[in-house]
Design a protein around this motif. Sequence first.
Motif, mmCIF file in Angstrom:
data_model
loop_
_atom_site.group_PDB
_atom_site.id
_atom_site.type_symbol
_atom_site.label_atom_id
_atom_site.label_comp_id
_atom_site.label_asym_id
_atom_site.label_seq_id
_atom_site.Cartn_x
_atom_site.Cartn_y
_atom_site.Cartn_z
ATOM 1 N N VAL A 35 -6.412 -4.262 -3.749
ATOM 2 C CA VAL A 35 -6.671 -3.175 -3.097
ATOM 3 C C VAL A 35 -7.693 -2.871 -2.142
ATOM 4 N N LEU A 38 -6.854 -4.466 1.236
ATOM 5 C CA LEU A 38 -6.051 -3.486 1.831
ATOM 6 C C LEU A 38 -6.631 -2.589 2.518
ATOM 7 N N ILE A 223 12.673 -3.303 3.112
ATOM 8 C CA ILE A 223 11.431 -4.216 3.161
ATOM 9 C C ILE A 223 11.727 -5.684 3.877
ATOM 10 N N VAL A 272 1.626 -3.092 8.651
ATOM 11 C CA VAL A 272 1.686 -3.086 6.975
ATOM 12 C C VAL A 272 1.809 -1.527 6.522
ATOM 13 N N MET A 275 4.960 0.047 4.890
ATOM 14 C CA MET A 275 5.530 -0.696 3.705
ATOM 15 C C MET A 275 4.646 -0.182 2.583
ATOM 16 N N VAL A 276 3.055 -0.152 2.713
ATOM 17 C CA VAL A 276 2.556 0.328 1.561
ATOM 18 C C VAL A 276 2.754 1.757 1.349
ATOM 19 N N PHE A 279 5.756 1.697 -0.672
ATOM 20 C CA PHE A 279 5.321 1.408 -2.008
ATOM 21 C C PHE A 279 4.786 2.722 -2.918
ATOM 22 N N ILE A 286 11.262 -0.099 -6.469
ATOM 23 C CA ILE A 286 11.021 -1.439 -5.767
ATOM 24 C C ILE A 286 11.153 -2.541 -6.712
ATOM 25 N N MET A 287 9.888 -2.410 -7.777
ATOM 26 C CA MET A 287 9.753 -3.305 -8.748
ATOM 27 C C MET A 287 10.963 -3.467 -9.526
ATOM 28 N N MET A 290 13.871 -4.968 -7.418
ATOM 29 C CA MET A 290 13.769 -6.549 -7.159
ATOM 30 C C MET A 290 13.983 -7.320 -8.409
#
Lengths: 296, 329
Positions: A35, A38, A223, A272, A275-276, A279, A286-287, A290
Motif C-alpha cells: 500500500v 503504491l 487486466i 497503474v 487497474m488500481v 481493483f 477479480i480474486m 482468477m
Amino acid sequence: MTAKAQLRTVRRFFGDLAVPGTVKALLWAVAGFNVLLLAWTFLSSVRTSRALWTSPLGVDGLDLGGYARAWHAADFAGMLLNTVLVVGVSLLGILLVATPAAYMLARSSRRSAGPTLTYFAAGLALPVQAVLIPYQTLASSVSQFMVDWVTGWWDDRISLVVVDVAMSLPFTVFVLSGYFRSLPAELEEAAALDGAGPVRTFWTVMVPVARPGLTTVTVLNAIGLWNEFLLVSVMVHDPAKFTLPAALNQLSSTMQYTSDWGGLFAGVTILVAPMVALFFWCGRRIMDGMTLGATK
Amino acid sequence: MADTSTARGASRSSRPAFRTAGRARPGAAQGVSQRDAKGWFRLFTWPAVLLYPVGFLGPSLYGVVISFAKWSGPGAPLTWVGWRNYVRVFRDDTVRQAFVNTALVVLVGGAAVFALAFLAMAVLRDMRGRAFVRAAVYLPSIISMIAVGTSLGFLLNPDGVVNRLLGLLGLEALQQTWLDPQHIFGCIVVGVVWMGSGFYIVLLMTAVDAIPKHLYEEAQLTGLTRMQQFRWITLPLSRDMIAIAAVLWTANSLRTFDIVIGFVGTAGTPSVNARTYAVQQWLSAGHTTGGGAPELGYASAMATLLTVLTVALVVLVRRLGRSDRLEIS
C-alpha cells in the motif's frame, strides 16, 4: 512440573503464539509495504524531479509538471487512447466470439462438444514464447502485404487485436462454459416452451442471466490485456501506436539522458491507476475469478 | 478436466434414451429439427473454433517449422539447417546462464512463494483484518510488471531510497549497488516472489476456506496448537489445490519476462546475469539495443524447447501431486 508438561508449554508457546504472531506481523508488513509503495508512487508523480532526487520520501508542494511532460512530450495521451482502443476492441471481439461458443459447448449434448472443449483447453498450456516469432514475422508480412496489394495502408494495432482475441480464447471459453454449465436447464426449457429459437434463447435469456460470469471474464481479460507488453514489443513497430506498458518502457529507457523522474512517475501512475481503480471497484470478483479460472 | 465436463454434460440430460436416439440438444430444442440443431451448433461455435487455430495454434506450429531454418525475417534469405539450431541452444553459454537463472527463479523463488503461502494458510483463516491483508498482498498481481520494475529500479538506485534508509539506520555495510550485474538477479528473484506470492496465497486460501470450521474447533478442544492444526488439517485437506498451484507456478515462472525488462529499463539490454530464458529468446529475435541481425530460427528453437520443457514439467508436477482424494467424514 513434569518434563511432558514442560514440553507441552513450549509447544503451545511456539505453535500458538510465536510462529503465528511472526507470520501475522510478516503478512501485515507485506500488505503495508504494497500500500505504501503504491501511495509513494502516486505521490512521486506530483513532485519535481529535483525534489524527488534530493528527498525521495519527502512530501512537498503539488507539481503537475510531470503529468504535463508525460502527457504531451512522451505522448502518454496518445498511448492511453491506444491502450483503451486496443483493450476495448479486443474485449468486444473476445466476448462476441467466445460467448456463443462457450454456451453451445456447455449446453449441447453433441458428441463433438467435449473434445472441442479439450481442444480449447490445450491452448492454456502453450507459452506465449511459442508464438512470439511467428507473430513477429506474420505481423510484418501482413502489414507489407496489405500496404503493397490490398488497402495501401495497415495498422499493426489491428494485428495486435486479432492476436489478443485468439490468445484469450482458451481461458475465456473454458471459464465461460463452466459458468453456463452451472445455470439451470429449466431456463432453456421455459424459453423453448415460449417458442424462442436458439438465437433468441441465447441472446435474451442466457446472456442476461450469465452477466456475472461475463463481467468476470471481461475484467480478467481487461487486466491481462492492459498490462500486456511482450506482444506489443514484437508486433507494433511505430512508437506512436504503442500501448502504455511499451510506452513506459520506452520512457524509462530515456531516463539516463533526461532524468525526468517526475515525468516517469506520472507515466507509471497513468499506467497503474486505472487497474488500481478497477481493483477497488471489484477486487473480490477479480480474486475469485482468477482463482476460479486457475482451478478449472 | 475434459472428461468430467463431458460426463457432466451427459448426466445433465435427464433422458439417456433421448441422447442415444438423436443428437438433438436436450430440453430446449424439441421444436428444432436435428439438422437445424447441427447448424446452430456450428454457427455458435465456429467463429471461435476457426479463429483459435488460425490465430494461435497455427502460428505455434509455424514457429516449430521456422526453428529448423536460419532466417532473419521476411525479405531475407531462408536456409534450412536441420537440427543445428537445437544443437546450438545446448552449446550456447549465454543461453545456459539464462536457463540457470530461470531454474533459480522456478526453484528458489518457488520455495519462497510456497513457504510464504503455507505460513499464510496457517494464520490468515481467522486473522483480524484478513480481507484487507488478502487484498493488499494480492494487489501486485494486477499491476504491470513494467511499472513495478520501473518504480523499484528508482528505489534501488545507488543513491536511491533503499541505500539511504540503510545509511540512516547505520547499516552502511549493507549498502549495495543493487542494479549492478552481481546483485541484480537477486533483486529480480525477490521481486518475482513478492509479486507472485499474493496470487498463490489467495488461491490456496480458497481451499482453506472450504474446510469445515468444526474440524478446527474440535482440534482446538483436543489441544492441538495452531501449527499442528495446519500440519494435520489444513495441509492434507488442501493437497489438491497445492498441486494445482504447483503446476501453475511451474508453467508461469518458466516464462518470467516482464519484470526483468521493467528492472533494467533504464539500462537498455539486460546484462547476462539478469537474463531469464524468455528474455534471452526475446533478445535473439532482434530486440537488442546493440543491434545484430535477428536470429528467428534460433529464437524459435528456444521457444520450442521451452514449450516441451513446460509440458514435461507440468505433467511431472501433476503426477507428483496426485494422491488419493481425502474424504471429510
